[in-house]
Design an enzyme around this catalytic site. Structure first.
Site, mmCIF file in Angstrom:
data_model
loop_
_atom_site.group_PDB
_atom_site.id
_atom_site.type_symbol
_atom_site.label_atom_id
_atom_site.label_comp_id
_atom_site.label_asym_id
_atom_site.label_seq_id
_atom_site.Cartn_x
_atom_site.Cartn_y
_atom_site.Cartn_z
ATOM 1 N N CYS A 196 5.064 0.347 -1.303
ATOM 2 C CA CYS A 196 4.183 0.834 -0.155
ATOM 3 C C CYS A 196 3.143 -0.083 -0.278
ATOM 4 O O CYS A 196 2.549 -0.586 -1.374
ATOM 5 C CB CYS A 196 3.709 2.133 -0.483
ATOM 6 S SG CYS A 196 2.470 2.764 0.650
ATOM 7 N N CYS A 212 4.063 -3.315 5.967
ATOM 8 C CA CYS A 212 4.380 -1.921 5.857
ATOM 9 C C CYS A 212 5.704 -2.028 5.516
ATOM 10 O O CYS A 212 6.512 -2.590 6.492
ATOM 11 C CB CYS A 212 3.718 -1.304 7.049
ATOM 12 S SG CYS A 212 4.500 0.637 6.785
#
Ligand code: DGL
Length: 276
Positions: A76, A189
């Protein structure tokens, strides 16, 4: 608990985005076992502050350590940008923690011909300036254009199909990168590789999309080898999934994105406090 090399590699994200990193790990290190955690109860991470993200990262790391993980992959960008240093401090030399910012940046900087690169990321990642720092460290003469994309990860986590509004949203996020004339775009992302075809169409053939997965897999392999922790088995490893909200929707979405059955997804509580 089993011997250290036989323990799983733990991979975590706020949702299904980290599956794009898990995919690369499964390609590169197929004999390892994997434990994937999606903290779906607190998704999205991309509009949260640094202190909160640090708390989440440590809570998840403690949970995964309890499950016997031999290495942690922070799949992440929001957490890698805001919490990697805090996490490393918390873990000490108990095991290696691998984030996603550096591997993607190194690939992008090495691959760019023009020295003009872009990054699409959540607002939390852009606000942290982690990519600016990583690019500066890799090559101070490379220009980075950063674009926050507040709606993109929630659109992907919400599942397909896409309508015209989504395509328009993606066009608006890509517009500053086109105006800046970048030749390389980091998907900052881990959810975004799931819409790589759409991004590539909007940005055009001349732009190379860079993701962190393959670089992360190489770092994981080196880290495990350095500690003699590579799993010695010759056959394919095992994988299991956990999430902190509804297991059925995670299984349905994850199975579609990873293109393999997730099996039983276990519900877990990782939050020690009530989500903000
Ligand atoms: N997939 C995550 C990232 O790489 C975060 C998405 C979100 O929770 O906002 O940043």
């Amino acid at each position: 608990m089993s011997a250290l090399p036989e323990r799983p590699i733990a991979v975590f994200d706020s949702g299904v985005g980290g599956l794009t990193v898990l995919h690369e790990l499964l390609v590169s290190l197929p004999t390892e076992d994997y434990l994937y955690l999606g903290d779906t109860a607190r998704f999205p991470y991309g509009d949260r502050g640094q202190a909160e993200l640090r708390t989440f990262a440590i809570e998840i790391a403690d949970h995964l350590l309890d499950q016997g993980a031999k290495l942690l992959v922070v799949a992440c960008n929001a957490l890698s940008s805001s919490a990697l240093d805090a996490l490393e401090l918390h873990i000490g030399d108990r095991l290696d923690v691998i984030g996603v910012v550096k591997p993607a940046t190194q690939l992008a900087v090495a691959g760019s011909r023009t020295g003009r690169i872009g990054v699409l990321a959540t607002p939390a990642t852009v606000a942290s300036a982690a990519y600016e720092r990583a690019v500066r460290d890799a090559d101070a003469h490379v220009h980075l254009e950063s674009v926050p994309c507040p709606d993109l990860a929630p659109i992907i986590q919400g599942g397909f199909p896409f309508d015209e509004d989504v395509v328009d949203t993606v066009r608006s996020y890509c517009a500053p990168l086109k105006a800046a004339g970048v030749d390389t775009v980091i998907l900052g992302c881990t959810h975004y590789p799931l819409v790589a075809p759409l991004l590539q169409r909007v940005l055009g053939r001349g732009v190379t999309l860079v993701t962190s997965g393959a670089g992360v897999a190489r770092s994981v392999e080196r880290a495990l080898a350095a500690r003699n922790l590579l799993n010695p088995r010759q056959s394919e490893g095992d994988y299991r999934f956990q999430c902190s909200a509804d297991v059925e929707s995670f299984r349905a979405l994850g199975t579609r994105f990873l293109q393999m059955p997730l099996g039983d997804v276990m519900h877990v509580e990782v939050a020690s406090t009530v989500p903000a």
